[in-house]
Design an enzyme around this catalytic site. Structure first.
Site, PDB file in Angstrom:
ATOM      1  CB  CYS A  50     -15.500 -14.105-116.945  1.00 36.79           C
ATOM      2  SG  CYS A  50     -16.760 -12.772-117.744  1.00 36.79           S
ATOM      3  NE  ARG A  81     -41.917 -18.253 -97.466  1.00 40.43           N
ATOM      4  CZ  ARG A  81     -40.709 -17.873 -97.836  1.00 40.43           C
ATOM      5  NH1 ARG A  81     -40.756 -16.737 -98.349  1.00 40.43           N
ATOM      6  NH2 ARG A  81     -39.863 -18.660 -98.296  1.00 40.43           N
ATOM      7  CG  HIS A 126     -31.879 -13.535 -99.975  1.00 38.62           C
ATOM      8  ND1 HIS A 126     -32.972 -13.505 -99.362  1.00 38.62           N
ATOM      9  CD2 HIS A 126     -30.984 -14.465 -99.196  1.00 38.62           C
ATOM     10  CE1 HIS A 126     -32.953 -14.463 -98.485  1.00 38.62           C
ATOM     11  NE2 HIS A 126     -31.810 -14.946 -98.271  1.00 38.62           N
ATOM     12  CB  CYS A 163     -20.516 -13.420-120.800  1.00 29.61           C
ATOM     13  SG  CYS A 163     -19.335 -12.219-120.264  1.00 29.61           S
ATOM     14  CB  ALA A 179     -40.901  -9.939 -98.852  1.00 28.62           C
ATOM     15  CB  CYS A 184     -20.740 -13.134-116.967  1.00 31.36           C
ATOM     16  SG  CYS A 184     -19.860 -14.720-117.417  1.00 31.36           S
TER      17      CYS A 184
HETATM   18  P1  NAD Z   1     -42.347 -13.296 -96.663  1.00 28.54           P
HETATM   19  O1  NAD Z   1     -42.849 -13.213 -98.141  1.00 28.54           O
HETATM   20  O2  NAD Z   1     -41.859 -14.604 -96.068  1.00 28.54           O
HETATM   21  O3  NAD Z   1     -42.986 -12.654 -95.591  1.00 28.54           O
HETATM   22  C1  NAD Z   1     -43.315 -11.239 -95.700  1.00 28.54           C
HETATM   23  C2  NAD Z   1     -44.129 -10.880 -94.215  1.00 28.54           C
HETATM   24  O4  NAD Z   1     -44.380  -9.437 -94.261  1.00 28.54           O
HETATM   25  C3  NAD Z   1     -45.429 -11.517 -94.201  1.00 28.54           C
HETATM   26  O5  NAD Z   1     -45.839 -12.257 -92.959  1.00 28.54           O
HETATM   27  C4  NAD Z   1     -46.433 -10.525 -94.370  1.00 28.54           C
HETATM   28  O6  NAD Z   1     -47.765 -10.773 -93.681  1.00 28.54           O
HETATM   29  C5  NAD Z   1     -45.542  -9.484 -93.956  1.00 28.54           C
HETATM   30  N1  NAD Z   1     -46.259  -8.124 -94.647  1.00 28.54           N
HETATM   31  C6  NAD Z   1     -46.796  -7.832 -95.875  1.00 28.54           C
HETATM   32  N2  NAD Z   1     -46.914  -6.684 -95.891  1.00 28.54           N
HETATM   33  C7  NAD Z   1     -46.812  -6.091 -94.742  1.00 28.54           C
HETATM   34  C8  NAD Z   1     -46.589  -4.532 -94.471  1.00 28.54           C
HETATM   35  N3  NAD Z   1     -47.101  -3.818 -95.139  1.00 28.54           N
HETATM   36  N4  NAD Z   1     -46.403  -4.459 -93.087  1.00 28.54           N
HETATM   37  C9  NAD Z   1     -45.786  -5.278 -92.387  1.00 28.54           C
HETATM   38  N5  NAD Z   1     -45.816  -6.584 -92.827  1.00 28.54           N
HETATM   39  C10 NAD Z   1     -46.123  -6.947 -93.961  1.00 28.54           C
HETATM   40  O7  NAD Z   1     -40.934 -12.393 -96.842  1.00 28.54           O
HETATM   41  P2  NAD Z   1     -39.474 -12.780 -96.352  1.00 28.54           P
HETATM   42  O8  NAD Z   1     -39.395 -12.941 -95.024  1.00 28.54           O
HETATM   43  O9  NAD Z   1     -38.475 -11.643 -96.870  1.00 28.54           O
HETATM   44  O10 NAD Z   1     -38.756 -13.989 -97.005  1.00 28.54           O
HETATM   45  C11 NAD Z   1     -39.106 -14.001 -98.700  1.00 28.54           C
HETATM   46  C12 NAD Z   1     -38.015 -13.989 -99.529  1.00 28.54           C
HETATM   47  O11 NAD Z   1     -38.278 -13.313-100.691  1.00 28.54           O
HETATM   48  C13 NAD Z   1     -36.656 -13.241 -99.078  1.00 28.54           C
HETATM   49  O12 NAD Z   1     -35.840 -13.889 -98.717  1.00 28.54           O
HETATM   50  C14 NAD Z   1     -36.531 -12.124-100.200  1.00 28.54           C
HETATM   51  O13 NAD Z   1     -35.214 -12.391-100.759  1.00 28.54           O
HETATM   52  C15 NAD Z   1     -37.568 -12.450-101.366  1.00 28.54           C
HETATM   53  N6  NAD Z   1     -38.360 -11.509-101.803  1.00 28.54           N
HETATM   54  C16 NAD Z   1     -37.821 -10.201-101.778  1.00 28.54           C
HETATM   55  C17 NAD Z   1     -38.720  -9.017-102.242  1.00 28.54           C
HETATM   56  C18 NAD Z   1     -38.249  -7.648-102.356  1.00 28.54           C
HETATM   57  O14 NAD Z   1     -37.079  -7.428-102.403  1.00 28.54           O
HETATM   58  N7  NAD Z   1     -39.098  -6.555-101.998  1.00 28.54           N
HETATM   59  C19 NAD Z   1     -39.908  -9.564-102.410  1.00 28.54           C
HETATM   60  C20 NAD Z   1     -40.575 -10.429-102.342  1.00 28.54           C
HETATM   61  C21 NAD Z   1     -39.553 -11.475-101.988  1.00 28.54           C
END
Ligand code: NAD
Length: 256
Positions: free
Chosen positions: A136, A36, A125, A158, A24, A133
């Site tokens: 199906c 987080r 993910h 659906c 993320a 759906c």
């Molecule tokens: P996480 O939220 O657990 O951790 C993200 C990490 O990135 C943190 O340590 C944060 O400090 C760091 N971070 C934030 N901004 C940053 C930047 N600009 N440069 C460098 N680091 C930065 O994320 P995760 O480990 O991907 O797990 C979260 C779950 O949530 C994933 O499984 C994902 O599927 C989902 N998610 C996806 C999205 C998306 O698609 N953009 C957004 C939120 C959550």
């Protein structure tokens, strides 16, 4: 920091193929909050609402979820988000043939939007721009489902079989998509170095794709703002913004 940067470049330079593993954190500079962080999604909603059991059994929850999509609270599905400098730098590395592939935990589709071809991105993910759906398997662009919500169907079913529709993202309690998982493992097996960007490496089994090669001795570089749960396995850790550090790394490795 300068020595760490040089060490990171050396690792990436030496490797014929690098596994890219993103979370993320790579997309926060595109305006998508992580989960987080202080402004993350979990500070506003209950993670338990993102379990598949609740979603399937609670029509009111589904109505609230579609409403959140419609209101842009879950970005990506309708709101406009664009790849940032880190995504584009990864695309440069990919075009130069430097990557074994991009494995992402993200559901925002921004690697593909930055130009990496679909078959070189393993979305562990899922992707929020598609919906399907649960009965199906018929699938649609999420925008098509949202158009029905907007037209008054609070919990659209659906059109073929009448079953529940959900976005094609992995909820808690759901297995990872087997084909994406298999692709990710092949990409990991081919890698001579791992570059992790913007992930706490705390969500499993996804994080194992990056951690398993590191445990085998494949050098791992982590670019993350703040600590991850596995900094001790990194050969080099660069603490900072992906949008600054990743373009610098790519430029150094590609010799521009
Ligand atoms: P996480 O939220 O657990 O951790 C993200 C990490 O990135 C943190 O340590 C944060 O400090 C760091 N971070 C934030 N901004 C940053 C930047 N600009 N440069 C460098 N680091 C930065 O994320 P995760 O480990 O991907 O797990 C979260 C779950 O949530 C994933 O499984 C994902 O599927 C989902 N998610 C996806 C999205 C998306 O698609 N953009 C957004 C939120 C959550």
């Amino acid at each position: 920091m300068k020595d760490d940067f040089v060490a990171a470049c050396e690792i990436l330079d030496r490797a014929r193929r690098v596994l890219l593993f993103t979370g993320a954190g790579i997309s926060t500079e595109s305006g998508i909050p992580d989960f987080r962080g202080p402004d993350g999604l979990w500070s506003r909603v209950d993670p338990a609402d993102f379990t598949i059991g609740r979603y399937l059994n609670d029509p009111e929850l589904r109505k609230r979820r579609w409403r959140m999509h419609l209101d842009g609270e879950l970005w990506g599905s309708r709101s406009v988000v664009r790849p940032n400098r880190a995504h584009h730098a990864i695309t440069d590395l990919w075009r130069a043939g430097k990557l074994s592939g991009v494995v992402t935990q993200n559901i925002d589709g921004l690697h593909q939007e930055a130009g990496v071809s679909d078959d070189h991105v393993a979305e562990l993910h899922g992707n929020i721009r598609r919906a399907h759906c649960v009965g199906c398997g018929e699938d649609w662009a999420t925008t098509e489902v949202l158009a029905r919500v907007e037209a008054g169907e609070a919990d659209p079913m659906c059109l073929d079989c009448g079953d529940i529709i959900k976005t094609s993202t992995v909820m808690f309690g759901e297995p990872l998509p087997m084909n994406e998982w298999g692709t990710a493992l092949v990409m990991a097996a081919q890698a001579e170095a791992v570059l992790v960007i913007g992930s706490t490496l705390g969500v499993f089994p996804a994080a194992d794709v990056a951690l398993e090669p590191a445990r085998r001795g494949v050098p791992m570089v982590i670019v993350n703002l703040g600590p991850t749960e596995h900094d001790h396995l990194a050969r080099v850790k660069l603490d900072g913004m992906a949008g600054e550090l990743v373009p610098q790394l790519a430029q150094a490795v590609l010799g521009r």
